[in-house]
Structures are given as structure tokens and as C-alpha cells.
Write an enzyme that holds these catalytic residues in place. Structure first.
Site, PDB file in Angstrom:
ATOM      1  N   ASP A 169     -17.529   4.743  49.710  1.00  0.00           N
ATOM      2  CA  ASP A 169     -18.674   4.572  50.593  1.00  0.00           C
ATOM      3  C   ASP A 169     -18.616   3.210  51.264  1.00  0.00           C
ATOM      4  OD1 ASP A 169     -22.143   4.229  50.231  1.00  0.00           O
ATOM      5  OD2 ASP A 169     -21.206   5.757  51.439  1.00  0.00           O
ATOM      6  N   HIS A 189     -28.625   7.403  49.887  1.00  0.00           N
ATOM      7  CA  HIS A 189     -28.594   5.997  49.497  1.00  0.00           C
ATOM      8  C   HIS A 189     -29.970   5.630  48.951  1.00  0.00           C
ATOM      9  CE1 HIS A 189     -24.921   4.573  52.033  1.00  0.00           C
ATOM     10  NE2 HIS A 189     -24.729   5.778  51.526  1.00  0.00           N
ATOM     11  N   CYS A 195     -26.706  -1.181  53.924  1.00  0.00           N
ATOM     12  CA  CYS A 195     -25.491  -0.887  54.678  1.00  0.00           C
ATOM     13  C   CYS A 195     -25.882  -0.583  56.126  1.00  0.00           C
ATOM     14  CB  CYS A 195     -24.766   0.301  54.041  1.00  0.00           C
ATOM     15  SG  CYS A 195     -25.657   1.868  54.214  1.00  0.00           S
ATOM     16  N   GLU A 201     -32.193   3.405  49.906  1.00  0.00           N
ATOM     17  CA  GLU A 201     -33.215   3.267  50.937  1.00  0.00           C
ATOM     18  C   GLU A 201     -33.615   4.618  51.519  1.00  0.00           C
ATOM     19  OE1 GLU A 201     -30.521  -0.441  51.215  1.00  0.00           O
ATOM     20  OE2 GLU A 201     -30.295   1.692  50.747  1.00  0.00           O
ATOM     21  N   ASN A 206     -29.789   5.309  44.812  1.00  0.00           N
ATOM     22  CA  ASN A 206     -28.580   5.912  45.333  1.00  0.00           C
ATOM     23  C   ASN A 206     -28.233   7.086  44.409  1.00  0.00           C
ATOM     24  OD1 ASN A 206     -25.668   6.408  45.589  1.00  0.00           O
ATOM     25  ND2 ASN A 206     -25.725   4.676  46.998  1.00  0.00           N
ATOM     26  N   CYS A 208     -28.263   2.480  56.402  1.00  0.00           N
ATOM     27  CA  CYS A 208     -29.650   2.189  56.025  1.00  0.00           C
ATOM     28  C   CYS A 208     -30.282   1.167  56.963  1.00  0.00           C
ATOM     29  CB  CYS A 208     -29.712   1.731  54.576  1.00  0.00           C
ATOM     30  SG  CYS A 208     -29.207   3.058  53.440  1.00  0.00           S
TER      31      CYS A 208
END
Length: 155
Positions: free
Chosen positions: A151, A61, A88, A63, A50, A91
Site C-alpha cells: 500500500d 484505510h 496518505c 480515515e 485500517n 485519505c
């Protein structure tokens, strides 16, 4: 889902790559979430972290960073996305969009994200429930709640 010992050992080794990224991100002053993408044979394609604080970009992020760094693939069905925290919704959408069939999660207690949705879609989600991943993120949240809450923390 119960994993056999050899498979579990492989996933834990993969998580170490993502965990190192998370620690690097923490040292840079960013959110300590790391990720890595592997091919079906367990070869590392790329890792990332991230970087939304470091790059002032809310879309970076862990990922997405690992995914972008891995470059274009002919198919994503045999790829394994490994992340220190449950993905999240953003992602999880990436995982769904590109058909990644296996996701290894360091922990989902701090944040569960889209884990159940991914499972409902047939994605194999392996939650390693790592205390180290959880403690790293919980420490960050305690120190910098305002960054966390920009976020995914406010979901």
C-alpha cells in the site's frame, strides 16, 4: 503552529480514540492505523481503523473507515479528523474533497503522506509526534514489511 495547552490536551484525548482503534487493528492482524472523526464541539462522531487486511479491501484505510461510519453530515468544515499516522494521498484527497478543516496527526515521521499539501490548502494540521503511534507502526513494519509495502510503504 503552536497550540495552547487546553487545545493540545483536547487533541491528545482525541488521539487516544484513534490509538485504541490502531491497537485493535494490530490485534486483528491488520495494519495498526486508527482514526476518529469529531464534530466542532469535540463530540466523537465515529472511529475506525485500517481494515484492508481484515476485509481484503484496499480502500478501507483508517480515515475512510471513520469517515464512512460517521455518516452523512450537513457540512464537514467544522469536523476534526484524527489519525495515528499522517494521511496518505488517498485519505488526504478525502479530507480535501469534503472540506475538513482540521486534521490531528499522531505522527508523520514514519510516513509524511499529504500533510504539506493539506497545509498548503489551508487545512490546520496538528502533528502530535506521538512516540506510541510511531513505535506501534514501526513494530508492524518490521514484522510485516510485505503488507506495509502493498500500500503506502512503496511511495
Amino acid at each position: 503552529m503552536t497550540e495552547n495547552g487546553q487545545e493540545l490536551s483536547k487533541y491528545k484525548a482525541m488521539l487516544e480514540v484513534a490509538l485504541q482503534e490502531a491497537k485493535t487493528g494490530r490485534a486483528e492482524g491488520g495494519v495498526p492505523i486508527g482514526a476518529a472523526m469529531f464534530d466542532g464541539d469535540g463530540k466523537l462522531l465515529a472511529s475506525g481503523r485500517n481494515r484492508r487486511v481484515q476485509q481484503d479491501d484496499p480502500s478501507v484505510h483508517g480515515e475512510t473507515d471513520a469517515f464512512r461510519r460517521a455518516g452523512r453530515q450537513k457540512s464537514y468544515k467544522d469536523k476534526v479528523m484524527v489519525t495515528t499516522l499522517a494521511p496518505c494521498w488517498y485519505c488526504s484527497g478525502l479530507i480535501r474533497q469534503f472540506g475538513i478543516k482540521t486534521v490531528v496527526v499522531g505522527e508523520s515521521r514514519t510516513f509524511s503522506g499529504g500533510v504539506e499539501w493539506l497545509r498548503e490548502l489551508g487545512v490546520k494540521v496538528v502533528d502530535l509526534d506521538s512516540a506510541e503511534c510511531r513505535e506501534l507502526l514501526e513494530g508492524f513494519i518490521a514484522e510485516r514489511p510485505e503488507v506495509w509495502n502493498e500500500d503506502i510503504g512503496e511511495e
